[in-house]
Each structure stands twice: as structure tokens, then as C-alpha cells.
Design an enzyme around this catalytic site. Structure first.
Site, PDB file in Angstrom:
ATOM      1  N   HIS A  21      16.667 -49.262  -6.439  1.00  0.00           N
ATOM      2  CA  HIS A  21      16.697 -48.451  -5.210  1.00  0.00           C
ATOM      3  C   HIS A  21      15.389 -47.664  -5.058  1.00  0.00           C
ATOM      4  O   HIS A  21      14.744 -47.711  -4.004  1.00  0.00           O
ATOM      5  CB  HIS A  21      17.886 -47.496  -5.267  1.00  0.00           C
ATOM      6  CG  HIS A  21      18.003 -46.599  -4.068  1.00  0.00           C
ATOM      7  ND1 HIS A  21      18.815 -46.878  -2.992  1.00  0.00           N
ATOM      8  CD2 HIS A  21      17.394 -45.422  -3.763  1.00  0.00           C
ATOM      9  CE1 HIS A  21      18.706 -45.926  -2.089  1.00  0.00           C
ATOM     10  NE2 HIS A  21      17.845 -45.022  -2.536  1.00  0.00           N
ATOM     11  N   GLU A  22      15.007 -46.957  -6.111  1.00  0.00           N
ATOM     12  CA  GLU A  22      13.795 -46.142  -6.037  1.00  0.00           C
ATOM     13  C   GLU A  22      12.542 -47.005  -5.954  1.00  0.00           C
ATOM     14  O   GLU A  22      11.559 -46.610  -5.337  1.00  0.00           O
ATOM     15  CB  GLU A  22      13.718 -45.200  -7.249  1.00  0.00           C
ATOM     16  CG  GLU A  22      14.890 -44.225  -7.379  1.00  0.00           C
ATOM     17  CD  GLU A  22      15.108 -43.388  -6.135  1.00  0.00           C
ATOM     18  OE1 GLU A  22      14.137 -43.165  -5.368  1.00  0.00           O
ATOM     19  OE2 GLU A  22      16.256 -42.982  -5.889  1.00  0.00           O
ATOM     20  N   HIS A  25      11.705 -47.652  -2.344  1.00  0.00           N
ATOM     21  CA  HIS A  25      10.951 -46.546  -1.743  1.00  0.00           C
ATOM     22  C   HIS A  25       9.491 -46.576  -2.203  1.00  0.00           C
ATOM     23  O   HIS A  25       8.568 -46.447  -1.405  1.00  0.00           O
ATOM     24  CB  HIS A  25      11.568 -45.208  -2.154  1.00  0.00           C
ATOM     25  CG  HIS A  25      12.937 -44.965  -1.590  1.00  0.00           C
ATOM     26  ND1 HIS A  25      13.246 -45.150  -0.273  1.00  0.00           N
ATOM     27  CD2 HIS A  25      14.076 -44.519  -2.186  1.00  0.00           C
ATOM     28  CE1 HIS A  25      14.524 -44.842  -0.068  1.00  0.00           C
ATOM     29  NE2 HIS A  25      15.044 -44.463  -1.215  1.00  0.00           N
TER      30      HIS A  25
END
Length: 424
Positions: A21-22, A25
Site C-alpha cells: 500500500h505504502e 504512494h
């Protein structure tokens, strides 16, 4: 499965889900030219830290998520004020380091009083040095040094707020997007491991047999095919199997199962399990499976994504309309506990569970709840419609309040989870 292996796999699942997920980003922020200061897994005190290029990768104590800290959204930049004495280290005529404290200890530097400094646009500093005014260019990757910490400056074009709405939106949406992609890949992996249901099945298959339950004690094994119960043919009717078990609590049953070419007769007695109605024997029934073709693999993975998404939104609907109790909610403790239980059942079930968690994480983060990715996308949508951004202070306040509320809810459900574990 060994306890150490179960714990390792449980931690690995959460590490992979948060990291992917990170990373979404991080990757798209870097693609947009944004300075990413920190890539963190967890919150709280740092346990591990390593700097690579411009980004510090950290592992933090509390495994409650993670974050990517981008320039322009961080509070640690110290403003240098006119009249302040600083020390500069130069490479040619360009400043590579600005020392803000312990100036007497700095070697090979120029000391002076700041008349003017711009670290975002012109990247210049004007100093009074021994009665003479001198102007220096500042390197776009210069470091500010304060209290032993090096903090890279962020020219405006490297800040999150300088990018287009589309670039910022993609940097935010990329986190949930990576979770959706991971969920799809994990569903594919599960189907490759387990196969797909055979057409026109004739038997019910035991997909799992729980340890120390009536089925296991009677000698039933994962993969057995149930032919009949108490003389009643079962065929491929899972509902009939479940109903017969439920209605036979405390009563001995005679099962006929097929194991390879062998037909076996076993006797077992369904028992009551706290919190459940009717008898239970500790099995997970399914229809017989076969290997999936290439196209079937993607088709069934897509179906799993759709069906799981529907169940997730049904859970949200029940939550919104109050059709739940506090015991129905689970925090990190309960999720870790459940993941450990599923990990003990085998890598196939863990793969399926990890896919569900990844999909849930992606959907949950897109909800328009302050502090989540969905809320940030809402603010960007408002900016696109208005043609100008929302006041950053107001947006920060909204996100702070949302984060505080989420943390409060997390504390409540975690306390309830621990209380439930203590009470057994």
C-alpha cells in the site's frame, strides 16, 4: 503447523499488505517528482532506520499501518529567520549544508548573519560576513543540520502541493490501487493452489478438518468425499450435509466417505460450540475441485473480487445502520488472532484470507473518512471543481480530528479484544 511458522506467516501477511500500500504512494510520488522524506511501516518509536537516496525507510514499534511522508506535508522543516547566525558549507559557490546550531564546532564553513534566505523558489541566501554582504546559491538538495539531524530542503517544485491535481490524486489513489492488484494476484494464487469446482459434482469434499473436533477424532481427513450420512445419500448438496449435522447435536452419526479408491465407514457425534447454533463436527465442506485453465483462473479470481467486495460493503451497511455490537468489531489484536488461526490451516487458506484483507484495506482507505486516502481525494476533487485548493489549515484540522477519532476507536476495540482474550 509449528507455532513459530504461524507467527512468522501472520506477521508477514501484515507486513506485505501495508508495504504494498505504502509503496504505491511512494512510487507514484517519486514519479511525479515529489521529495519523499520517509517510508514508514508502523507508528510510534523507530525500531529500524535506513536512508537510501533521499528517503529514510523506517520500521516503527506499533504495527497499526504505515505512512509515506512527502515534502510540503511535513512539520519538521525549521524556518531560518533574518538576523539568525548560520554556518554554510560550500561546494564552489553553492551551499550544500546549512548549520543552524553548534556553529563554533563546524569546520570549513562560512559564518554570517542572515539578511535574506529563500529555500523554495530562488534558492539563494544573503549573508553579512565580517561586515560584507555576500549572496550564495543554494543547492536544490542542500541539507539543513540541526541537533545532529540532516534535513533535506524541498524546493517548491519538489513539494506535494506544487503538483497538478491529477498527479497528487494518483499519488494518493496508488496506495489502495496496489492493494486491489495484490488482492487479485492472491486470488489467482489461491485458485492455482485449490482449483475450481468440477461441473455437475457428485460428492461433497472436505476442504478442511479442524484439529481436536469430532470429525478429526473420528479419523476424517482433508480431501475425503462424503457419500452418505445415516444412510441418506448426500450427493453434492452441502446444505443437506450442514442441516443433518446441525440437527444431530449430541447424537451419533454414521458417515460413509470415499478416500481415493477406498470406501470407509466412520461414526462421530456432533457437539455444541459456544456462540453457534446446532451441532458442529469441525469440517469445512466444499464441492470437488479440478485444476483451472488459464482463462478460468482469471475468471474465477474476478468473481472472487466481486463477491468479496459485495460482502465488505454489506458489512459497512450493517455498521452504518447499527446492526452490530462492540463484540462484532475487531481491531489489530483480533485480526492478528484470526490470521494466526487461518495460517495454522495451511498456506492455501492463508493466501485466500490475505487476498480478502488486501481488498478490504484498499476499499476502507477509499472511504471519505477524514485522515484516510478517500478523504484526501475528496479535498482534491473540491479543488478541481473550485479551481483553487481548500485552506491547508482547515484540511489539516479535518484530517487531524479524523485520525484522532480512528485512533480512539482503535483503542476501544483493542481493549475489547484483549478483554475477550483474557476471559477466554
Amino acid at each position: 503447523m509449528e507455532m513459530v511458522q504461524v507467527v512468522f506467516l501472520t506477521v508477514l501477511v501484515f507486513f506485505v499488505l501495508v508495504t504494498i500500500h505504502e509503496w504505491g504512494h511512494y512510487y507514484f510520488a517519486k514519479r511525479a517528482g515529489i521529495l519523499v522524506r520517509e517510508f514508514a511501516i508502523g507508528f510510534g518509536p523507530k525500531v529500524f532506520s535506513h536512508k537510501r537516496d533521499e528517503t529514510r525507510f523506517t520500521l516503527r514499534l506499533l504495527p497499526l499501518g504505515g505512512f509515506v511522508r512527502m515534502a510540503g506535508e511535513d512539520p519538521e522543516i525549521v524556518e531560518v529567520q533574518p538576523g539568525q547566525t548560520v554556518a554554510l558549507r560550500l561546494d564552489g559557490n553553492k551551499v550544500t549544508k546549512l548549520f543552524l546550531d553548534q556553529l563554533d564546532l563546524r569546520k570549513n564553513v562560512v559564518r554570517g548573519e542572515v539578511e535574506h534566505i529563500d529555500l523554495e523558489h530562488t534558492l539563494k541566501v544573503r549573508l553579512q560576513v565580517e561586515g560584507e554582504v555576500v549572496t550564495y546559491d543554494i543547492h536544490p538538495k542542500a541539507m539543513m543540520v540541526l541537533k545532529g539531524q540532516d534535513i533535506q530542503i524541498a524546493p517548491f517544485e519538489r513539494q506535494f502541493g506544487s503538483k497538478t491535481v491529477a498527479q497528487r490524486a494518483l499519488s494518493i489513489f496508488a496506495g489502495p490501487l496496489m492493494n486491489f492488484i495484490l488482492a487479485f494476484v492472491l486470488f489467482i494464487a489461491y485458485i492455482l493452489q485449490m482449483g475450481v469446482p468440477v461441473e455437475n459434482p457428485t460428492h461433497v469434499r472436505l476442504a478442511d478438518v479442524s484439529d481436536d473436533k469430532p470429525a478429526a477424532r473420528a479419523g476424517l481427513l482433508k480431501g475425503d468425499l462424503v457419500e452418505q450420512i445415516n444412510g441418506i445419500p448426500i450427493g453434492a448438496d452441502i446444505n443437506k450435509l450442514v442441516t443433518l449435522i446441525s440437527e444431530s447435536e449430541g447424537k451419533e452419526m454414521t458417515w460413509v466417505v470415499l478416500r481415493g479408491q477406498e470406501r470407509l465407514e466412520v461414526k462421530l457425534t456432533p457437539e455444541h460450540i459456544k456462540g453457534h447454533q446446532g451441532g458442529k463436527v469441525g469440517i469445512t465442506p466444499s464441492t470437488p475441485m479440478r485444476s483451472a485453465s488459464f482463462t478460468e483462473t482469471f475468471k474465477f479470481a474476478g468473481k472472487a473480487m466481486v463477491n468479496t467486495t459485495e460482502r465488505i460493503f454489506e458489512g459497512f451497511r450493517m455498521l452504518i445502520f447499527g446492526q452490530f455490537t462492540l463484540d462484532d468489531l475487531g481491531g489489530p489484536v483480533r485480526t492478528f488472532e484470526l490470521t494466526g488461526q487461518i495460517a495454522s490451516k495451511g498456506i492455501e487458506q492463508l493466501t485466500y484470507w490475505a487476498a480478502i484483507l488486501s481488498l478490504y484495506l484498499g476499499i476502507f482507505n477509499l472511504l471519505p473518512i477524514p485522515a484516510l486516502d478517500g478523504s484526501r481525494l475528496v479535498f482534491l476533487g473540491i479543488e478541481a471543481l473550485r479551481g483553487r485548493p481548500v485552506d491547508p489549515n482547515r484540511e489539516s484540522t479535518v484530517h487531524f480530528i479524523g485520525f484522532a477519532m480512528i485512533m480512539l476507536l482503535m483503542l476501544v476495540v483493542t481493549y475489547n479484544d484483549i478483554l475477550r482474550l483474557v476471559k477466554g
